[in-house]
Motif scaffolding. Structure first.
Motif, PDB file in Angstrom:
ATOM      1  N   GLU A 221       8.800 105.165   6.204  1.00  0.00           N
ATOM      2  CA  GLU A 221       7.717 104.550   6.056  1.00  0.00           C
ATOM      3  C   GLU A 221       6.448 105.277   5.981  1.00  0.00           C
ATOM      4  O   GLU A 221       5.515 104.968   5.020  1.00  0.00           O
ATOM      5  CB  GLU A 221       7.461 103.568   7.568  1.00  0.00           C
ATOM      6  N   VAL A 222       6.424 106.488   6.358  1.00  0.00           N
ATOM      7  CA  VAL A 222       5.332 107.710   6.169  1.00  0.00           C
ATOM      8  C   VAL A 222       5.267 108.078   4.754  1.00  0.00           C
ATOM      9  O   VAL A 222       4.348 108.129   4.012  1.00  0.00           O
ATOM     10  CB  VAL A 222       5.364 108.738   7.000  1.00  0.00           C
ATOM     11  N   GLY A 223       6.339 108.318   4.224  1.00  0.00           N
ATOM     12  CA  GLY A 223       6.658 108.599   2.740  1.00  0.00           C
ATOM     13  C   GLY A 223       6.320 107.593   1.953  1.00  0.00           C
ATOM     14  O   GLY A 223       5.642 107.798   0.749  1.00  0.00           O
ATOM     15  N   LYS A 224       6.365 106.291   2.266  1.00  0.00           N
ATOM     16  CA  LYS A 224       6.067 105.034   1.491  1.00  0.00           C
ATOM     17  C   LYS A 224       4.705 105.281   1.448  1.00  0.00           C
ATOM     18  O   LYS A 224       4.033 104.728   0.243  1.00  0.00           O
ATOM     19  CB  LYS A 224       6.615 103.828   1.830  1.00  0.00           C
ATOM     20  N   TRP A 225       3.997 105.455   2.465  1.00  0.00           N
ATOM     21  CA  TRP A 225       2.502 105.444   2.460  1.00  0.00           C
ATOM     22  C   TRP A 225       1.803 106.335   1.671  1.00  0.00           C
ATOM     23  O   TRP A 225       0.706 106.237   0.792  1.00  0.00           O
ATOM     24  CB  TRP A 225       1.780 105.852   3.710  1.00  0.00           C
ATOM     25  N   ILE A 226       2.444 107.687   1.336  1.00  0.00           N
ATOM     26  CA  ILE A 226       2.053 108.708   0.500  1.00  0.00           C
ATOM     27  C   ILE A 226       2.171 108.376  -0.888  1.00  0.00           C
ATOM     28  O   ILE A 226       1.423 108.563  -1.854  1.00  0.00           O
ATOM     29  CB  ILE A 226       2.823 109.915   0.842  1.00  0.00           C
ATOM     30  N   GLU A 228       2.396 105.287  -2.055  1.00  0.00           N
ATOM     31  CA  GLU A 228       1.536 104.070  -2.430  1.00  0.00           C
ATOM     32  C   GLU A 228       0.030 104.401  -2.775  1.00  0.00           C
ATOM     33  O   GLU A 228      -0.715 103.711  -3.251  1.00  0.00           O
ATOM     34  CB  GLU A 228       1.662 103.113  -1.615  1.00  0.00           C
ATOM     35  N   ASP A 229      -0.254 105.627  -2.157  1.00  0.00           N
ATOM     36  CA  ASP A 229      -1.529 106.095  -1.783  1.00  0.00           C
ATOM     37  C   ASP A 229      -2.178 106.475  -3.128  1.00  0.00           C
ATOM     38  O   ASP A 229      -2.050 107.577  -3.587  1.00  0.00           O
ATOM     39  CB  ASP A 229      -1.989 107.114  -0.699  1.00  0.00           C
ATOM     40  N   GLU A 230      -3.114 105.848  -3.609  1.00  0.00           N
ATOM     41  CA  GLU A 230      -3.853 106.147  -4.843  1.00  0.00           C
ATOM     42  C   GLU A 230      -4.983 107.425  -4.695  1.00  0.00           C
ATOM     43  O   GLU A 230      -5.176 108.121  -5.806  1.00  0.00           O
ATOM     44  CB  GLU A 230      -4.774 105.237  -5.429  1.00  0.00           C
ATOM     45  N   ARG A 231      -5.120 107.602  -3.433  1.00  0.00           N
ATOM     46  CA  ARG A 231      -5.920 109.088  -3.371  1.00  0.00           C
ATOM     47  C   ARG A 231      -5.017 110.107  -3.351  1.00  0.00           C
ATOM     48  O   ARG A 231      -5.854 111.238  -3.434  1.00  0.00           O
ATOM     49  CB  ARG A 231      -6.480 108.801  -1.828  1.00  0.00           C
ATOM     50  N   ILE A 232      -3.761 109.972  -3.467  1.00  0.00           N
ATOM     51  CA  ILE A 232      -3.022 111.295  -3.771  1.00  0.00           C
ATOM     52  C   ILE A 232      -2.657 111.524  -5.123  1.00  0.00           C
ATOM     53  O   ILE A 232      -2.016 110.363  -5.697  1.00  0.00           O
ATOM     54  CB  ILE A 232      -1.799 111.100  -2.697  1.00  0.00           C
ATOM     55  N   ARG A 242      18.406 108.452  -4.736  1.00  0.00           N
ATOM     56  CA  ARG A 242      18.166 107.014  -4.148  1.00  0.00           C
ATOM     57  C   ARG A 242      16.547 107.297  -3.823  1.00  0.00           C
ATOM     58  O   ARG A 242      15.722 106.146  -4.393  1.00  0.00           O
ATOM     59  CB  ARG A 242      19.058 106.391  -3.287  1.00  0.00           C
ATOM     60  N   MET A 243      16.227 108.038  -3.043  1.00  0.00           N
ATOM     61  CA  MET A 243      14.878 108.309  -2.508  1.00  0.00           C
ATOM     62  C   MET A 243      14.106 108.274  -3.545  1.00  0.00           C
ATOM     63  O   MET A 243      12.915 107.850  -3.662  1.00  0.00           O
ATOM     64  CB  MET A 243      14.906 109.355  -1.463  1.00  0.00           C
ATOM     65  N   GLY A 244      14.242 109.255  -4.487  1.00  0.00           N
ATOM     66  CA  GLY A 244      13.443 109.729  -5.617  1.00  0.00           C
ATOM     67  C   GLY A 244      13.282 108.572  -6.510  1.00  0.00           C
ATOM     68  O   GLY A 244      11.989 108.448  -7.146  1.00  0.00           O
ATOM     69  N   LYS A 245      14.209 107.484  -6.780  1.00  0.00           N
ATOM     70  CA  LYS A 245      13.919 106.367  -7.547  1.00  0.00           C
ATOM     71  C   LYS A 245      12.749 105.648  -6.935  1.00  0.00           C
ATOM     72  O   LYS A 245      12.146 104.987  -7.649  1.00  0.00           O
ATOM     73  CB  LYS A 245      15.146 105.782  -7.900  1.00  0.00           C
ATOM     74  N   GLN A 246      12.922 105.260  -5.767  1.00  0.00           N
ATOM     75  CA  GLN A 246      11.939 104.440  -5.015  1.00  0.00           C
ATOM     76  C   GLN A 246      10.820 105.207  -5.011  1.00  0.00           C
ATOM     77  O   GLN A 246       9.513 104.269  -5.457  1.00  0.00           O
ATOM     78  CB  GLN A 246      12.355 104.477  -3.467  1.00  0.00           C
ATOM     79  N   VAL A 247      10.557 106.496  -4.819  1.00  0.00           N
ATOM     80  CA  VAL A 247       9.136 107.199  -5.147  1.00  0.00           C
ATOM     81  C   VAL A 247       8.631 106.990  -6.277  1.00  0.00           C
ATOM     82  O   VAL A 247       7.397 106.652  -6.645  1.00  0.00           O
ATOM     83  CB  VAL A 247       9.301 108.755  -4.521  1.00  0.00           C
ATOM     84  N   ALA A 248       9.506 107.373  -7.306  1.00  0.00           N
ATOM     85  CA  ALA A 248       9.065 107.405  -8.782  1.00  0.00           C
ATOM     86  C   ALA A 248       8.704 106.016  -9.105  1.00  0.00           C
ATOM     87  O   ALA A 248       7.368 105.848  -9.864  1.00  0.00           O
ATOM     88  CB  ALA A 248      10.179 107.681  -9.896  1.00  0.00           C
ATOM     89  N   GLU A 249       9.253 104.781  -8.791  1.00  0.00           N
ATOM     90  CA  GLU A 249       8.643 103.588  -9.172  1.00  0.00           C
ATOM     91  C   GLU A 249       7.525 103.182  -8.445  1.00  0.00           C
ATOM     92  O   GLU A 249       6.482 102.635  -8.978  1.00  0.00           O
ATOM     93  CB  GLU A 249       9.748 102.503  -8.608  1.00  0.00           C
ATOM     94  N   THR A 250       7.209 103.767  -7.056  1.00  0.00           N
ATOM     95  CA  THR A 250       5.811 103.336  -6.325  1.00  0.00           C
ATOM     96  C   THR A 250       4.967 104.098  -7.020  1.00  0.00           C
ATOM     97  O   THR A 250       3.724 103.610  -7.316  1.00  0.00           O
ATOM     98  CB  THR A 250       6.192 103.735  -4.981  1.00  0.00           C
ATOM     99  N   VAL A 251       5.179 105.427  -7.305  1.00  0.00           N
ATOM    100  CA  VAL A 251       3.973 105.974  -7.613  1.00  0.00           C
ATOM    101  C   VAL A 251       3.643 105.602  -9.190  1.00  0.00           C
ATOM    102  O   VAL A 251       2.472 105.481  -9.849  1.00  0.00           O
ATOM    103  CB  VAL A 251       4.453 107.777  -7.940  1.00  0.00           C
ATOM    104  N   ALA A 252       4.618 105.418 -10.192  1.00  0.00           N
ATOM    105  CA  ALA A 252       4.469 105.057 -11.423  1.00  0.00           C
ATOM    106  C   ALA A 252       3.530 103.775 -11.456  1.00  0.00           C
ATOM    107  O   ALA A 252       2.969 103.442 -12.341  1.00  0.00           O
ATOM    108  CB  ALA A 252       5.793 104.924 -12.058  1.00  0.00           C
ATOM    109  N   ARG A 253       3.975 102.998 -10.394  1.00  0.00           N
ATOM    110  CA  ARG A 253       3.200 101.546 -10.345  1.00  0.00           C
ATOM    111  C   ARG A 253       1.732 101.572 -10.320  1.00  0.00           C
ATOM    112  O   ARG A 253       0.920 101.119 -10.887  1.00  0.00           O
ATOM    113  CB  ARG A 253       3.869 100.516  -9.333  1.00  0.00           C
ATOM    114  N   ARG A 254       1.313 102.709  -9.794  1.00  0.00           N
ATOM    115  CA  ARG A 254      -0.140 103.162  -9.594  1.00  0.00           C
ATOM    116  C   ARG A 254      -0.538 104.103 -10.621  1.00  0.00           C
ATOM    117  O   ARG A 254      -1.592 104.521 -10.512  1.00  0.00           O
ATOM    118  CB  ARG A 254      -0.621 103.384  -8.308  1.00  0.00           C
TER     119      ARG A 254
END
Length: 509
Positions: A221-226, A228-232, A242-254
């Motif tokens: 959940e803490v990784g998800k905050w990072i 999703e955070d537009e300030r980062i 599996r983890m990387g795909k989730q991070v990539a999708e979330t970061v790319a969305r912003r």
């Protein structure tokens, strides 16, 4: 051994929290750390709450405005001091890595040495954050590109290299003028606390403010905050595909930036001309080192039919010599898996190998009895398989080596190697120059790392580290990997009294 023996790192108590650089605080759920070497409780870290995370990110944003204005060579001086401090703490930090993660003490020391090496690299880099001068098509104009700090860099690391991967990112990001927020693996939190204690001391001694280097602890959940955070500005994440795909999708969305270092399914190709003594050493270390829990671990050995039986016989004999036990005992080659979840994945993979038609040459089992009380010690496995088996196409983070036979030309072996979804590390064992050059050509290995006459495991920090396909495409460490931590800007200066337009366009008023 227990945590109090590591007093030189100031990791003395069982309550640790979130650090904004100099001050510790956290009040979320407790994360207990148990050593896979003996199952003993080491200590606990309190997780970061959302409110505490907000304080950390706000402080980081504020501090970055200060940090980016410090000249890069002065920032490099702080990293030089970090490298010097790591030299002093190498033995104790290496011991903590070995004890909390389970890799051999020699590998723990090697991991700290990687931290020292990247600090040395970054110090030199601090005087070479260069751009290019470009010839303009317009007279009286000068063009160039330059690089500026990105801002806040979020670093998400995995358990298998609990300190080195942070250092790869931290040393470069800090020299580039960024500040960092580190979310370590919840399986190795005390290693992160130790590193943060070291860098915090240096920052305090040099009268630098909080927020340059911070740690946030917790689960996914803490990784998800990072993410999703537009300030980062950049999220550098190391871990599973599996983890990387989730991070990539979330970061790319912003529309943020991500640097991904994900799974590997690494192979060594062994040709008829290979030096077999070198081959066996490289294959065994690659497969057994860190109990097969490196992203660069050797998973597949693709051997030509002419030398297949000899390689198989030598491997089986070599595996009889592998000593498994306490990783702090330098006589042992292999320590435990990280936890019992990893053991279950290991056993599940062995079942699938058998179900899909594989032949187990060296049997795998969970070790029991004195010295193996943690339940995390397993024996390394060699299995004869076909490359197309479903289990072979996936990465299993365990000491399982797949032996695969190829026939005909070396291109057939290269095609087998490339036929998996991952593309991190690869190697060929050959004394044939043509085979070596083919392996390194555009028709050869499709991995980010391709070696000749060394194994897949063990990279120097001078070269960029990373891979293609489901490995994520990121590059860390050496070469020009520093550019990922900066934003590029193209500048054009007109030093004439006229305003000619590009491409010869006329716009007269």
């Amino acid at each position: 051994m227990n945590i109090k023996e590591l007093s030189s790192l100031k990791v003395l108590e069982n309550n640790f929290g979130t650090s904004t650089g100099l001050t510790w605080f956290a009040s979320g759920p407790k994360i207990d750390s148990f050593s896979p070497t003996n199952g003993e409780y080491i200590g606990s870290v309190f997780s970061t709450t959302k409110e505490e995370y907000e304080e950390v990110i706000a402080k980081a944003k504020e501090t970055q405005l200060f940090w980016r204005d410090i000249p890069a060579p002065k920032r490099g001086e702080i990293i030089r001091l970090l490298g010097e401090r790591l030299r002093k703490e190498k033995e104790s930090l290496g011991k903590l890595v070995s004890y909390e993660m389970g890799k051999s003490y020699q590998e723990g020391l090697g991991e700290v040495q990687e931290m020292i090496d990247i600090c040395d690299f970054a110090v030199g880099l601090s005087r070479q954050l260069y751009g290019n001068t470009i010839h303009s098509e317009r007279p009286g104009h000068r063009m160039y590109d330059q690089y500026h700090p990105l801002g806040v860099v979020g670093i998400i690391t995995a358990f298998n290299f609990p300190v080195a991967v942070w250092a790869w990112n931290a040393a470069l990001a800090l020299v580039c003028g960024d500040v960092i927020i580190w979310k370590p693996s919840e399986k190795t939190p005390l290693c992160a606390i130790a590193c943060q204690n070291i860098i915090s001391e240096i920052l305090k001694e040099n009268n630098l403010p909080e927020g340059i280097s911070s740690v946030v602890t917790g689960d996914a959940e803490v990784g998800k905050w990072i993410a999703e955070d537009e300030r980062i500005s950049l999220v550098s994440a190391t871990g599973s595909t599996r983890m990387g795909k989730q991070v990539a999708e979330t970061v790319a969305r912003r529309l943020g930036k991500s640097l991904l270092e994900l799974g590997g399914n690494n192979a060594i190709v062994v040709t008829p001309s290979a030096d077999l003594k070198m081959t066996i050493i490289g294959a065994v270390f690659g497969a057994v080192g860190t109990a097969g829990q490196r992203c660069t671990s050797t998973r597949r050995l693709i051997v030509h039919e002419n030398v297949y039986d000899k390689v198989k016989e030598s491997l089986v004999e070599a595996y009889k010599q592998i000593k498994i036990g306490d990783p702090l005992d330098s006589n042992n080659h292999m320590g435990p898996l990280i936890d019992r979840v990893a053991v279950s994945m290991y056993l599940d993979a062995l079942e699938k190998v058998k179900q899909q038609g594989g032949n187990i040459l060296v049997e795998g089992k969970v070790l029991e009895g004195k010295g193996y009380e943690s339940g995390c010690y397993v024996t390394p496995v060699i299995a004869e398989v076909e490359n197309h088996y479903e289990i072979v196409q996936h990465e299993t983070f365990a000491p399982i080596l797949y032996l695969i036979k190829y026939t005909g030309e070396v291109q057939n072996a290269i095609d087998l190697q490339n036929s998996v979804k991952q593309g991190l590390s690869s190697a060929i064992m050959t004394t044939n120059l043509r085979e070596a050059e083919l392996f390194l050509s555009q028709n050869g290995s499709d991995c980010g790392i391709a070696n000749v006459n060394i194994g897949t495991s063990g990279a120097e920090i001078g070269g960029a580290f990373g891979g293609e396909k489901e490995t994520g495409g990121g590059r860390e460490s050496g070469s020009d990997a520093w550019k990922a931590y900066m934003r590029r800007q193209t500048n054009t200066i007109n030093y004439t009294a006229n305003l000619p337009l590009a491409q010869g366009i006329k716009f007269d008023l």
